[in-house]
Write an enzyme that holds these catalytic residues in place. Structure first.
Site, short mmCIF file in Angstrom:
data_model
loop_
_atom_site.label_atom_id
_atom_site.label_comp_id
_atom_site.label_asym_id
_atom_site.label_seq_id
_atom_site.Cartn_x
_atom_site.Cartn_y
_atom_site.Cartn_z
N HIS A 1 36.77 35.82 31.60
CA HIS A 1 37.44 36.64 30.58
C HIS A 1 37.24 36.12 29.16
O HIS A 1 37.67 36.78 28.21
CB HIS A 1 38.94 36.72 30.86
CG HIS A 1 39.31 37.46 32.10
ND1 HIS A 1 38.81 38.70 32.42
CD2 HIS A 1 40.13 37.11 33.13
CE1 HIS A 1 39.29 39.09 33.57
NE2 HIS A 1 40.10 38.15 34.03
N ASP B 1 35.25 38.93 41.51
CA ASP B 1 36.66 38.74 41.21
C ASP B 1 37.36 40.10 41.18
O ASP B 1 36.72 41.13 40.94
CB ASP B 1 36.78 38.04 39.85
CG ASP B 1 38.18 37.58 39.52
OD1 ASP B 1 38.47 36.39 39.73
OD2 ASP B 1 38.99 38.40 39.04
N HIS C 1 39.22 41.16 38.94
CA HIS C 1 39.32 41.62 37.56
C HIS C 1 37.94 41.59 36.91
O HIS C 1 37.14 40.69 37.17
CB HIS C 1 40.30 40.74 36.78
CG HIS C 1 41.65 40.69 37.41
ND1 HIS C 1 42.01 39.71 38.31
CD2 HIS C 1 42.72 41.52 37.30
CE1 HIS C 1 43.25 39.93 38.72
NE2 HIS C 1 43.70 41.02 38.12
N ASP D 1 40.64 36.65 44.27
CA ASP D 1 41.93 37.30 44.12
C ASP D 1 41.95 38.75 44.56
O ASP D 1 43.00 39.42 44.48
CB ASP D 1 42.45 37.18 42.68
CG ASP D 1 41.43 37.52 41.62
OD1 ASP D 1 40.25 37.75 41.98
OD2 ASP D 1 41.78 37.55 40.44
#
Length: 312
Positions: free
Chosen positions: A126, A163, A165, A249
């Site tokens: 990120h 991931d 996200h 996740d």
């Protein structure tokens, strides 16, 4: 040759505060799994600190100086946003996390290891070129990809991110970089609210392939995203090295997303990506930990991922 593990105690010392989901227990859960006999042949290496030269490939000097600047004293914290925290030992942990990926690339390119896995935190996908966010300070995977190109002459490098996200930071760092590929599956309409299918990269820049998955997506949706979209485009790209943003996740037990994957899905996607690496990249793979916040699920998914790297 075998799989090389890069880690460092500094990554445990990065303190994010009480009740923060991105905490040192994540690495402790993985460490306990590595004590099992089946992983006894793995080679462990200390992650070095990234150099400023390596960081500058992804971030302007102002961002680097901000992250490495004034260190909070004692038990104090400096909040870069509501989720992203710097504390007394964060500076070294961030440098070791980015440095691990570069060192892993070096080890794989030199033939010291068949492949490598970086068990580090803070994560990186990120981190935008000029902004920390989402627990991330430096764009670890993108820094490794650009290191593979600039230090080793790999003209086509792919970063694959599974991931839960979207790796907005990795995408932003690589966006204008020719010879780069970024592919991601992630939950649709979730933090950081990027990663639409029409984000495909600019002319002359990276090839970008985003496949958002609806909340509640299960194995079939995930595997179809790879089989129908990401893997064909990745094979057409024919990377000379793969860097995996290994976030776990999306597992059904992890409360950080509404995806419903199982350990078998991370086993499956690792197999598919190792097949591509065998066919186009002389088996050159570097994997780096991203998300995964439920300790038992994280440990089980990491173990499955590592078993395949060891055999790859």
């Amino acid at each position: 040759m075998t799989t090389l593990l890069f880690s460092h105690p500094a990554c445990l010392d990065h303190d994010t505060g009480e009740f923060h989901p991105e905490n040192a227990d994540r690495l402790r859960a993985i460490t306990r799994i590595l004590e099992h006999e089946e992983f006894s042949f793995l080679i462990h290496a200390q992650a070095p600190e990234a150099t400023v030269e390596q960081l500058l490939r992804a971030h302007p000097l102002e961002h680097i100086e901000d992250i490495l600047g004034p260190v909070p004293e004692g038990e104090a914290y400096r909040y870069l946003d509501q989720d992203t925290v710097i504390s007394r030992h964060t500076r070294e942990a961030a440098l070791r996390s980015a440095g691990a990926v570069c060192a892993a690339v070096d080890a794989v390119m030199s033939g010291e290891a068949r492949n490598a896995f970086c068990i580090v935190r803070p994560p990186g996908h990120h981190a935008e070129p000029d902004a920390a966010m989402g627990f991330c300070l430096f764009s670890n995977a993108a820094i490794g990809a650009l290191h593979a190109r600039d230090a080793h002459g790999i003209s086509r490098v792919a970063v694959i991110d599974f991931d839960a996200h979207h790796g907005n930071g990795t995408q932003a760092v690589l966006w204008t970089q020719a010879g780069m590929f970024y592919g991601s599956t992630h939950q649709d309409d979730a933090f950081p609210y990027t990663g639409r299918p029409d984000e495909t990269g600019p002319p002359g820049g990276a090839v970008v392939v985003n496949v958002p998955l609806p909340a509640g997506a299960k194995s079939e949706d995930f595997r179809t995203a790879f089989t129908d979209t990401i893997l064909p485009k990745l094979r057409d790209f024919a990377p000379g090295m793969l860097i995996l943003s290994a976030g776990f996740d999306a597992h059904a037990a992890d409360g950080m997303s509404y995806l419903r994957l199982q350990v078998s899905d991370f086993d499956w996607v690792t197999r598919q990506l190792l097949d591509v690496a065998r066919d186009t990249a002389e088996n050159r793979v570097v994997s780096v930990l991203e998300g995964g916040y439920e300790p038992r699920a994280l440990a089980a998914c990491t173990a499955a991922h590592l078993r395949l790297l060891m055999g790859g």
